[in-house]
Write a protein that holds these residues in place. Structure first.
Motif, mmCIF file in Angstrom:
data_model
loop_
_atom_site.group_PDB
_atom_site.id
_atom_site.type_symbol
_atom_site.label_atom_id
_atom_site.label_comp_id
_atom_site.label_asym_id
_atom_site.label_seq_id
_atom_site.Cartn_x
_atom_site.Cartn_y
_atom_site.Cartn_z
ATOM 1 N N CYS A 32 -16.178 23.429 -21.990
ATOM 2 C CA CYS A 32 -14.817 23.674 -21.511
ATOM 3 C C CYS A 32 -14.327 22.540 -20.610
ATOM 4 O O CYS A 32 -13.181 22.100 -20.725
ATOM 5 C CB CYS A 32 -14.740 25.007 -20.763
ATOM 6 S SG CYS A 32 -14.915 26.453 -21.830
ATOM 7 N N VAL A 33 -15.174 22.075 -19.709
ATOM 8 C CA VAL A 33 -14.791 20.947 -18.849
ATOM 9 C C VAL A 33 -14.594 19.694 -19.701
ATOM 10 O O VAL A 33 -13.654 18.918 -19.486
ATOM 11 C CB VAL A 33 -15.847 20.707 -17.757
ATOM 12 C CG1 VAL A 33 -15.498 19.461 -16.936
ATOM 13 C CG2 VAL A 33 -15.948 21.914 -16.833
ATOM 14 N N ALA A 34 -15.470 19.516 -20.689
ATOM 15 C CA ALA A 34 -15.352 18.340 -21.567
ATOM 16 C C ALA A 34 -14.043 18.357 -22.337
ATOM 17 O O ALA A 34 -13.429 17.303 -22.547
ATOM 18 C CB ALA A 34 -16.531 18.300 -22.534
ATOM 19 N N VAL A 35 -13.576 19.535 -22.753
ATOM 20 C CA VAL A 35 -12.288 19.637 -23.447
ATOM 21 C C VAL A 35 -11.171 19.077 -22.573
ATOM 22 O O VAL A 35 -10.307 18.320 -23.034
ATOM 23 C CB VAL A 35 -11.990 21.103 -23.829
ATOM 24 C CG1 VAL A 35 -10.521 21.277 -24.231
ATOM 25 C CG2 VAL A 35 -12.881 21.538 -24.976
ATOM 26 N N GLY A 36 -11.183 19.447 -21.283
ATOM 27 C CA GLY A 36 -10.182 18.930 -20.364
ATOM 28 C C GLY A 36 -10.250 17.421 -20.213
ATOM 29 O O GLY A 36 -9.222 16.721 -20.224
#
Length: 477
Positions: A122-126
């Motif tokens: 999820c952080v990587a998506v951002g």
């Protein structure tokens, strides 16, 4: 960090291990991924934005020895993928290594590995949305970056809300473009090295032996390059998650894992060898990206913009794959009673609430990068710094345990076998431990190790508490 809390021994086969085709809502996930999708996801998963962008800094630290750094870390990744392939071929599940950790070690381990990986994705998506918006903003300066981020997030959220074949089609074409770009780069590079590229002279070995030699910054530079290369390999795990929704999951994951060796050798190690042969390792132009710098060094027109387009494709591909992976991991955890039931609801063969939740969390990370870039956002970045190593640790330990169990109970399920078991599994565990130690002694990565360690300890404690409460409830019944 490779040690977490020490719970009581888990039962040989936890009661709530995921059935790969069902979820908490008792509705099946779609099996809409074809073999061509799975094969291209496996190929494209090797080629991430980190390879195109982050390798420049690694080369600047290690010099020509970056080839050795990528070879060492590539060997470790191949061992991890072989172990994961063995388990996933024997038991295809959308929770992949989280399911295997639960079967082998206990529910607390599946909980820890699964939610840590969900958080990472999820952080990587951002981060990927921010990077992609920055590239497009350079082409369209009049368009605010926040609107581009919102557009990308909306686009891939909608893509993943639809049938899984849409995700497969997007990844198929994204991966095809990335593979075509890197193959073209390698062909141009080899021609230039041989002196067969019009308008260029062969550099010979001058860039490998000159400018300070093979190890210009000593072993410390090699270590920095090694750490950078380890994390450039992230993304390979997605293929074992996607395999559970393919037409032939066992054959699909087996084929993908068996081809991992030549993919890593050609795409990563081959690229590094071409780059350091063609351009001096201490060239300032490497700061803009090693591939861009190499092509511009060869005098190819518009090389920078072409590679920017390729990096954009790599970032969008990673966004698409990470939203998919995060939603399936969350759905799998719910199916095993380790998350909010709403996340596991399936509609049209897709866990749509899990997709929305993962996308919203990713978009929240983007907002934090604007609102709190110096504290909260940096905390997020440091927390995800070593999660992939924790995942690899769980994979190795799980394989050690499950292999013995499979050989005893169901040897026919071993469609993929780990090489030289158990010796190479122990060698992989030693390699992971070495990387942890190297991170701890490097001031630039020490904080990441501590933050990730804190998150893993919290998740382990929560997972163990949940495991104990469920055991008590079962005993009371």
């Amino acid at each position: 960090m490779s040690r977490t809390s020490a719970p009581a021994p888990a039962p040989a086969e936890p009661a709530a291990v995921e059935n790969p085709s069902t979820t908490a809502a008792d509705a099946p996930l779609s099996h809409g991924l074809k073999q061509r999708h799975l094969s291209m996801i496996a190929l494209g998963g090797v080629i991430g934005a980190g390879l195109f962008v982050g390798s420049g800094a690694a080369i600047a630290a290690a010099g020509p020895s970056i080839v050795v750094a990528y070879a060492i870390s590539g060997l470790l990744v191949m061992l991890v993928m072989r172990m994961l392939g063995e388990m996933s071929a024997a038991n295809p599940a959308s929770g992949s290594f989280s399911v295997h950790a639960e079967r082998a070690i206990g529910p607390w381990a599946g909980f820890t590995a699964g939610w840590a990986f969900w958080f990472l994705l999820c952080v990587a998506v951002g981060l990927e949305a921010i990077g992609a918006a920055g590239i497009v903003h350079g082409w369209l300066p009049g368009v605010p970056e926040w609107s581009l981020v919102a557009l990308f997030m909306l686009m891939f959220c909608v893509t993943n809300l639809a049938a899984v074949k849409n995700f497969g089609e997007f990844e198929f074409w994204f991966a095809a473009l990335k593979i075509a770009a890197i193959v073209l780069f390698l062909v141009i590079g080899v021609l230039a090295i041989l002196g067969l590229l019009p308008g260029t002279d062969s550099p010979g070995t001058s860039n490998l032996t000159g400018h300070g030699g093979w190890l210009p910054n000593g072993t410390e530079g090699l270590i920095v390059g090694l750490l950078a290369s380890v994390f450039a390999y992230g993304g390979l795990e997605t293929v074992t998650i996607a395999a559970a929704e393919s037409e032939h999951p066992v054959q699909g994951v087996a084929k993908a894992v068996r081809t991992a060796m030549w993919r890593i050798a050609i795409f990563y190690i081959g690229s590094m060898a071409v780059i350091v042969t063609l351009i001096p390792w201490n060239s300032e132009s490497l700061a803009k990206g090693s591939y861009v710098a190499t092509l511009e060094h060869l005098g190819l027109p518009a090389a920078g913009e072409v590679m920017n387009a390729v990096v954009l494709i790599a970032l969008l591909s990673a966004m698409n794959a990470n939203i998919y992976g995060a939603s399936r991991m969350a759905c799998s955890l719910v199916a095993r009673g380790q998350g909010p039931k709403a996340l596991g609801r399936i509609s049209g063969g897709v866990p749509r609430i899990a997709v929305l939740t993962s996308s919203v969390f990713g978009f929240t990370c983007v907002l934090l990068s604007y609102w709190r870039p110096d504290d909260v956002f940096m905390w997020l970045l440091r927390t995800i710094g070593a999660i992939i190593l924790v995942v690899w640790f769980f994979i190795a330990v799980s394989q050690l345990i499950l292999r013995r169990r499979l050989e005893r109970e169901a040897p026919e399920k071993l469609a993929v076998r780990m090489w030289a078991y158990p010796y190479l599994t122990y060698a992989a565990l030693v390699g992971i431990a070495v990387v942890f130690v190297l991170m701890a002694r490097d001031p630039n990565t020490r904080l990441e190790l501590y933050y990730t360690g804190g998150l893993v300890l919290l998740l382990s404690a929560a997972g163990y508490a949940h495991q104990r409460s469920r055991a008590k409830a079962a005993a009371a019944d």
